[in-house]
Design an enzyme around this catalytic site. Structure first.
Site, PDB file in Angstrom:
ATOM      1  N   ARG A  45      71.981  33.823  38.235  1.00 21.96           N
ATOM      2  CA  ARG A  45      73.078  34.578  37.599  1.00 21.96           C
ATOM      3  C   ARG A  45      74.138  34.963  38.638  1.00 21.96           C
ATOM      4  O   ARG A  45      75.206  34.375  38.694  1.00 21.96           O
ATOM      5  CB  ARG A  45      72.499  35.803  36.869  1.00 21.96           C
ATOM      6  CG  ARG A  45      73.477  36.455  35.908  1.00 21.96           C
ATOM      7  CD  ARG A  45      74.483  37.380  36.565  1.00 21.96           C
ATOM      8  NE  ARG A  45      73.885  38.434  37.364  1.00 21.96           N
ATOM      9  CZ  ARG A  45      74.598  39.223  38.167  1.00 21.96           C
ATOM     10  NH1 ARG A  45      75.906  39.100  38.266  1.00 21.96           N
ATOM     11  NH2 ARG A  45      73.992  40.139  38.909  1.00 21.96           N
ATOM     12  N   ASP A  46      73.816  35.909  39.500  1.00 22.04           N
ATOM     13  CA  ASP A  46      74.819  36.375  40.461  1.00 22.04           C
ATOM     14  C   ASP A  46      75.241  35.224  41.371  1.00 22.04           C
ATOM     15  O   ASP A  46      76.400  35.131  41.780  1.00 22.04           O
ATOM     16  CB  ASP A  46      74.227  37.525  41.291  1.00 22.04           C
ATOM     17  CG  ASP A  46      75.295  38.426  41.883  1.00 22.04           C
ATOM     18  OD1 ASP A  46      76.490  38.144  41.689  1.00 22.04           O
ATOM     19  OD2 ASP A  46      74.933  39.431  42.532  1.00 22.04           O
ATOM     20  N   HIS A 247      70.791  46.065  46.138  1.00 23.11           N
ATOM     21  CA  HIS A 247      71.437  44.774  45.848  1.00 23.11           C
ATOM     22  C   HIS A 247      72.511  44.572  46.923  1.00 23.11           C
ATOM     23  O   HIS A 247      73.592  45.153  46.856  1.00 23.11           O
ATOM     24  CB  HIS A 247      72.044  44.869  44.447  1.00 23.11           C
ATOM     25  CG  HIS A 247      72.753  43.646  43.974  1.00 23.11           C
ATOM     26  ND1 HIS A 247      72.218  42.788  43.038  1.00 23.11           N
ATOM     27  CD2 HIS A 247      73.974  43.142  44.276  1.00 23.11           C
ATOM     28  CE1 HIS A 247      73.078  41.817  42.771  1.00 23.11           C
ATOM     29  NE2 HIS A 247      74.157  42.008  43.514  1.00 23.11           N
ATOM     30  N   CYS A 280      81.101  37.306  44.665  1.00 28.18           N
ATOM     31  CA  CYS A 280      81.454  38.130  43.510  1.00 28.18           C
ATOM     32  C   CYS A 280      82.857  37.740  43.109  1.00 28.18           C
ATOM     33  O   CYS A 280      83.775  37.776  43.934  1.00 28.18           O
ATOM     34  CB  CYS A 280      81.377  39.613  43.827  1.00 28.18           C
ATOM     35  SG  CYS A 280      81.964  40.607  42.439  1.00 28.18           S
TER      36      CYS A 280
HETATM   37  C1  LIG Z   1      83.893  42.884  29.188  1.00 28.11           C
HETATM   38  C2  LIG Z   1      85.039  41.903  28.978  1.00 28.11           C
HETATM   39  C3  LIG Z   1      84.730  40.938  27.871  1.00 28.11           C
HETATM   40  C4  LIG Z   1      86.260  42.714  28.605  1.00 28.11           C
HETATM   41  O1  LIG Z   1      87.410  41.888  28.615  1.00 28.11           O
HETATM   42  P1  LIG Z   1      88.585  42.141  27.570  1.00 28.11           P
HETATM   43  O2  LIG Z   1      89.556  41.022  27.741  1.00 28.11           O
HETATM   44  O3  LIG Z   1      89.095  43.543  27.740  1.00 28.11           O
HETATM   45  O4  LIG Z   1      87.770  42.041  26.213  1.00 28.11           O
HETATM   46  P2  LIG Z   1      88.182  41.866  24.732  1.00 28.11           P
HETATM   47  O5  LIG Z   1      87.222  42.699  23.964  1.00 28.11           O
HETATM   48  O6  LIG Z   1      89.663  42.089  24.546  1.00 28.11           O
HETATM   49  O7  LIG Z   1      87.828  40.327  24.484  1.00 28.11           O
HETATM   50  C5  LIG Z   1      88.584  39.269  25.064  1.00 28.11           C
HETATM   51  C6  LIG Z   1      87.984  37.952  24.609  1.00 28.11           C
HETATM   52  O8  LIG Z   1      86.686  37.809  25.160  1.00 28.11           O
HETATM   53  C7  LIG Z   1      85.711  37.672  24.102  1.00 28.11           C
HETATM   54  N1  LIG Z   1      84.530  38.407  24.502  1.00 28.11           N
HETATM   55  C8  LIG Z   1      84.405  39.716  24.729  1.00 28.11           C
HETATM   56  N2  LIG Z   1      83.160  40.001  25.088  1.00 28.11           N
HETATM   57  C9  LIG Z   1      82.475  38.843  25.095  1.00 28.11           C
HETATM   58  C10 LIG Z   1      81.138  38.517  25.388  1.00 28.11           C
HETATM   59  N3  LIG Z   1      80.259  39.431  25.752  1.00 28.11           N
HETATM   60  N4  LIG Z   1      80.763  37.230  25.298  1.00 28.11           N
HETATM   61  C11 LIG Z   1      81.629  36.276  24.923  1.00 28.11           C
HETATM   62  N5  LIG Z   1      82.944  36.537  24.649  1.00 28.11           N
HETATM   63  C12 LIG Z   1      83.342  37.820  24.718  1.00 28.11           C
HETATM   64  C13 LIG Z   1      86.388  38.294  22.893  1.00 28.11           C
HETATM   65  O9  LIG Z   1      85.802  37.783  21.714  1.00 28.11           O
HETATM   66  C14 LIG Z   1      87.806  37.858  23.086  1.00 28.11           C
HETATM   67  O10 LIG Z   1      87.933  36.482  22.745  1.00 28.11           O
HETATM   68  P3  LIG Z   1      89.293  35.890  22.144  1.00 28.11           P
HETATM   69  O11 LIG Z   1      89.596  36.732  20.927  1.00 28.11           O
HETATM   70  O12 LIG Z   1      90.328  36.055  23.236  1.00 28.11           O
HETATM   71  O13 LIG Z   1      88.953  34.457  21.887  1.00 28.11           O
HETATM   72  C15 LIG Z   1      85.351  41.116  30.255  1.00 28.11           C
HETATM   73  O14 LIG Z   1      85.877  42.002  31.185  1.00 28.11           O
HETATM   74  C16 LIG Z   1      84.144  40.440  30.820  1.00 28.11           C
HETATM   75  O15 LIG Z   1      83.558  39.542  30.256  1.00 28.11           O
HETATM   76  N6  LIG Z   1      83.756  40.862  32.008  1.00 28.11           N
HETATM   77  C17 LIG Z   1      82.537  40.326  32.601  1.00 28.11           C
HETATM   78  C18 LIG Z   1      82.691  40.337  34.051  1.00 28.11           C
HETATM   79  C19 LIG Z   1      81.444  39.815  34.697  1.00 28.11           C
HETATM   80  O16 LIG Z   1      80.579  39.227  34.088  1.00 28.11           O
HETATM   81  N7  LIG Z   1      81.393  40.029  36.014  1.00 28.11           N
HETATM   82  C20 LIG Z   1      80.317  39.569  36.805  1.00 28.11           C
HETATM   83  C21 LIG Z   1      79.059  40.332  36.580  1.00 28.11           C
HETATM   84  S1  LIG Z   1      79.031  41.894  37.416  1.00 28.11           S
HETATM   85  C22 LIG Z   1      78.533  41.488  38.997  1.00 28.11           C
HETATM   86  O17 LIG Z   1      78.445  40.353  39.335  1.00 28.11           O
HETATM   87  C23 LIG Z   1      78.130  42.575  39.928  1.00 28.11           C
HETATM   88  C24 LIG Z   1      76.639  42.692  40.070  1.00 28.11           C
HETATM   89  C25 LIG Z   1      75.979  43.037  38.753  1.00 28.11           C
HETATM   90  O18 LIG Z   1      76.060  41.471  40.500  1.00 28.11           O
HETATM   91  C26 LIG Z   1      76.280  43.780  41.084  1.00 28.11           C
HETATM   92  C27 LIG Z   1      77.083  43.719  42.383  1.00 28.11           C
HETATM   93  O19 LIG Z   1      76.995  42.736  43.130  1.00 28.11           O
HETATM   94  O20 LIG Z   1      77.793  44.678  42.616  1.00 28.11           O
END
Ligand SMILES: CC(C)(COP(=O)([O-])OP(=O)([O-])OC[C@H]1O[C@@H](n2cnc3c(N)ncnc32)[C@H](O)[C@@H]1OP(=O)([O-])[O-])[C@@H](O)C(=O)NCCC(=O)NCCSC(=O)C[C@@](C)(O)CC(=O)[O-]
Length: 357
Positions: A45-46, A247, A280
């Site tokens: 995943r990450d 992490h 990231c």
């Molecule tokens: C949360 C949102 C969606 C907000 O993003 P947004 O643009 O504000 O969301 P929205 O609600 O306006 O939706 C935009 C579009 O995304 C779709 N959508 C909305 N939600 C989903 C979903 N769940 N699955 C599939 N599609 C989704 C939704 O349906 C829509 O589609 P459209 O109408 O444009 O066709 C966006 O910001 C996002 O996906 N962020 C994820 C970021 C991410 O995954 N980052 C990496 C993980 S965190 C990390 O790596 C750190 C960690 C955990 O490892 C720890 C560390 O190292 O610190």
């Protein structure tokens, strides 16, 4: 004797695994009186979420997860139900869950950022009533600075916590276990040094929402051991250390030192990534997680026991093989120092053997 040994080691981890299921299914034994360290393998995943270039085929993700479990990993993060527009490499997680092997007793958490992600996952679980289930655990995530949550989740910390309250309620009602993440616990690529009090507050909120554990992310990989210690002591004022995980990204080469520091401060769960995969997407320049191989090597004969299912451990040599295999598949360098050193040692051994023949 053996059974009670197993139980006493796992009792402290009762929120992570169910000892009885585990004993029956993967046949663990542990007679070790040493403190047990849990590894959460986050490579699929990450690690993979940050790979540039062509989409990673589902088959490759499936193969990676299956190999990691065969090497003894008992928690492998399998993917994310996030927007593919935001994180394209995590598209297809539903297919990954459907196609990979499911070994009873092994946990396969998946990230969900919002209700949409959770609804997608629950829809999948409802149409696949397999036993064991495709997964029984989600991971939710937020951060300790507004700047990072805006970049990663398009909202403030407060808004993200409000969203997550709905997600956790729905997940708990569905019987799913929840792990939490707080990113940028030491430093933020957008806001500079992090206020550890904020890390404490956000961690506490995630626990109050129902997370059984919160993983504290040095997302930038900039943390130094003393800073990790200071941050942990601040968080421990509000949250019991049994509920904390570490992490660490390895950007500045302090990953293993930070793991050891976290262990000294009482943390017993460490996230790491085979071959040091990853980075990231919202932390420019950050390298992958500390490599699992490097953590395993550092912990050998160190006074800690690493929990795993191959001969009661995670097999370092097999992890080295996987680190090289996945790095080659992805056309990237192997970021594990131990992986590189062991490969060189194997090559030397081969030369010596040939010379003898
Ligand atoms: C949360 C949102 C969606 C907000 O993003 P947004 O643009 O504000 O969301 P929205 O609600 O306006 O939706 C935009 C579009 O995304 C779709 N959508 C909305 N939600 C989903 C979903 N769940 N699955 C599939 N599609 C989704 C939704 O349906 C829509 O589609 P459209 O109408 O444009 O066709 C966006 O910001 C996002 O996906 N962020 C994820 C970021 C991410 O995954 N980052 C990496 C993980 S965190 C990390 O790596 C750190 C960690 C955990 O490892 C720890 C560390 O190292 O610190």
């Amino acid at each position: 004797m053996l059974a009670s040994g197993i139980y006493s080691v796992f009792r402290r981890q009762s929120t992570r695994i169910r000892p009885r299921v585990l004993c029956q299914t993967v046949g663990y034994t542990t007679s070790s009186a040493l403190p047990t360290v849990n590894i959460v393998e986050v490579g699929p995943r990450d690690g993979l979420q940050n790979e540039k270039g062509a989409a990673i085929p589902v088959e490759l993700k499936v193969e990676l997860i299956n190999r990691l479990v065969k090497a003894g990993n008992t928690t492998v993060e399998a993917g994310s139900f996030v927007s593919p527009k935001w994180i394209p490499q995590m598209a297809g997680t539903a297919d990954v869950l459907k196609r990979m092997e499911h070994i009873p007793g092994v946990q396969y958490p998946v990230l969900v950022p919002n209700k949409k992600g959770l609804e997608d996952l629950i829809g999948l679980l409802d149409t696949n009533s397999s036993n064991p289930p495709l997964t029984d655990e989600i991971a939710i995530f937020t951060a300790a600075t507004d700047e990072f949550t805006r970049a990663n989740l398009n909202c403030t910390i407060k808004e993200s916590l409000e969203r997550l309250r709905g997600v956790t309620k729905m997940a708990l009602d569905r019987g799913l276990r929840i792990r939490g993440y707080v990113s940028v616990v030491i430093a933020c690529p957008y806001a500079g040094r992090t206020d550890y009090k904020k890390v404490r507050e956000v961690t506490q909120e995630l626990i109050q929402m129902g997370c059984y554990e919160v993983s504290l992310g040095d997302t930038v990989g900039q943390g130094r051991p003393h800073e990790v210690g200071e941050m942990l002591e601040e968080v421990k004022k509000a949250v019991s250390v049994e509920k904390l995980a570490g992490h660490f990204h390895d950007t500045y080469g302090t990953g293993v030192s930070n793991v050891l520091t976290a262990l000294q401060h009482g943390v017993r769960t460490i996230d790491s990534s085979v071959g040091g995969l990853g980075g990231c997407p919202y932390s420019p320049g950050a390298t992958g997680n500390v490599a699992t191989e490097d953590v395993l090597y550092a912990l050998q004969e160190s006074g800690y026991h690493v929990r795993g299912s191959v001969a009661n451990a995670i097999d370092l040599e097999k992890m080295v093989d996987i680190g090289w295999w996945i790095s080659e598949q992805l056309g990237r360098e192997n970021a594990s120092r131990v992986g590189r050193a062991i490969k060189a040692r194997r090559q030397r051994d081969e030369v010596k053997l040939k010379a003898k023949l």
